[in-house]
Design an enzyme around this catalytic site. Structure first.
Site, PDB file in Angstrom:
ATOM      1  N   HIS A  13     -26.031  26.259  42.168  1.00 61.83           N
ATOM      2  CA  HIS A  13     -24.841  26.440  41.306  1.00 61.83           C
ATOM      3  C   HIS A  13     -23.635  26.587  42.227  1.00 61.83           C
ATOM      4  O   HIS A  13     -23.396  27.654  42.783  1.00 61.83           O
ATOM      5  CB  HIS A  13     -24.989  27.678  40.418  1.00 61.83           C
ATOM      6  N   LYS A 106     -24.417  20.619  32.309  1.00 59.04           N
ATOM      7  CA  LYS A 106     -23.974  22.018  32.279  1.00 59.04           C
ATOM      8  C   LYS A 106     -23.212  22.302  30.996  1.00 59.04           C
ATOM      9  O   LYS A 106     -22.207  21.648  30.699  1.00 59.04           O
ATOM     10  CB  LYS A 106     -23.066  22.283  33.490  1.00 59.04           C
ATOM     11  N   HIS A 145     -23.973  28.335  30.811  1.00 59.17           N
ATOM     12  CA  HIS A 145     -23.172  29.540  31.056  1.00 59.17           C
ATOM     13  C   HIS A 145     -23.356  30.409  29.816  1.00 59.17           C
ATOM     14  O   HIS A 145     -22.741  30.169  28.785  1.00 59.17           O
ATOM     15  CB  HIS A 145     -21.701  29.178  31.274  1.00 59.17           C
TER      16      HIS A 145
END
Ligand code: NCD
Ligand code: ZN
Length: 346
Positions: A13, A106, A145
């Protein structure tokens, strides 16, 4: 003097940004890591194949990695940027066409962090189903996230119900809970076989007290915010014992000094240049240095099914004084002395 050898370190990441910032920060990771999962939250975010390919080229050229006509790289210290795409509801045809260029997609909740405005504004599973089913079928992992819009200390724990929903509706989709910060997220790992996690360096070291308990420390301010001591303990437990579903992801997120040391401080900790040294110090302090290889590379290789280029990094227990700045970015622990140094890279 103690020593440690790490093979093919991976940072799953990483924010490399673009332009001058990219040129400043990319070599600091490529020096010691074999590869990194590159975040897509540029302005505008990476949402199409041409943009992903062009960004990868800019990363390669910032590193002096130029491809020859046969697309064979001419370097022996190659660094692999594992590219990601910014989640939107994409159709299967689009995903089939882009799958060879990306390692993961993502997902950001809209507006939750730096450059995430184009993210998901409601977690309507039926709307997301075609995309997530195609990702499952094509074996494209979903990196998330995981924060709600709630009170800042509760955001990650509140997001667990969304992880439950995603993990149970798409059992063949690999879901990576990015930069986990809570015991609640650690506890999820053993509940669903398709849930994995990255853990940053800073969340293994700090709590909210280090950010705002005394004088405000803007260079430790990030999303998700560091939590309580018991949360840090839970993260440490799985990282130090190299739980097979956790891997290192620095979330090193550089911002120019004036954007950090200002009213309206940008979120992000720039840890890339000290990551391996401080991980050695931390794992050694807990007498777990033998588990660092698994946390720093082996688990990520297994989870993502990737085979990074060979790189052997030698570290030694010797003082390293962290520079005050790299370009115009202030690193974590700037000006402090850490106990381990890079000795060699082969
Ligand atoms: C990241 C950034 O600056 O891009 N910031 C952060 O605080 N971690 C975005 C993110 O990963 O949340
Ligand atoms: Zn990030």
């Amino acid at each position: 003097m103690k020593e440690c050898t790490l093979l093919m370190p991976l940072d799953m990441h990483l924010h490399l940004r673009d332009g001058v910032m990219l040129e400043t920060v990319a070599p600091l990771t490529s020096y010691t890591f074999s590869g990194a999962l590159i975040m897509p939250n540029l302005v505008p975010p990476l949402t199409c194949k041409a943009d992903v390919i062009a960004y990868k080229k800019r990363i390669m050229s910032a590193l002096g990695q130029v491809e020859d006509v046969e697309a064979e790289l001419m370097m022996d210290d190659y660094f692999e940027p594992y590219m990601t795409l910014f989640y939107q509801n994409y159709d299967a045809k689009f995903l089939e066409d882009i799958q060879d260029e990306i390692t993961a997609i993502k997902l950001y909740p809209a507006g939750i962090t730096t450059n995430s405005d184009g993210g998901v504004s409601s977690f309507d599973i039926e709307q997301m189903r075609p995309t997530l089913e195609a990702m499952s079928r094509l074996n494209i992992p979903l990196c998330v996230h995981g924060e709600s819009e709630g009170f800042v200390m509760d955001r990650e724990a509140e997001f667990m119900s969304i992880y439950e929903l995603l993990a149970s509706n798409f059992p063949d989709l690999k879901i990576i809970m990015e930069h986990i910060t809570t015991k609640a997220a650690v506890d999820m790992l053993d509940k669903h076989k398709n849930l994995y996690a990255t853990i940053t360096l800073h969340h293994l070291l700090i709590t909210l007290d280090d950010v705002a308990g005394g004088m405000m420390q803007p260079h430790l301010f990030c999303k998700p915010i560091a939590k309580r001591p018991e949360d840090r303990e839970a993260l440490l437990h799985v990282a130090l014992n190299a739980h097979p579903k956790v891997m290192f992801g620095s979330d090193s997120a550089p911002h120019p000094q004036d954007k950090k040391e200002s009213c309206g401080c940008a979120a992000g900790v720039f840890s890339a240049p000290i990551a391996l040294q401080v991980l050695c110090e931390l794992f050694d302090k807990h007498d777990k240095l033998d588990n660092l290889q698994t946390f720093i590379s082996d688990n990520a290789q297994n989870i993502y099914g990737i085979c990074p280029e060979f790189k052997e990094v030698g570290l030694i227990e010797e003082d390293f004084e962290v520079p005050l700045k790299y370009g115009n970015v202030v690193p974590m622990y700037a000006g402090k002395t850490i106990k381990w140094s890079i000795e060699s890279v082969v």
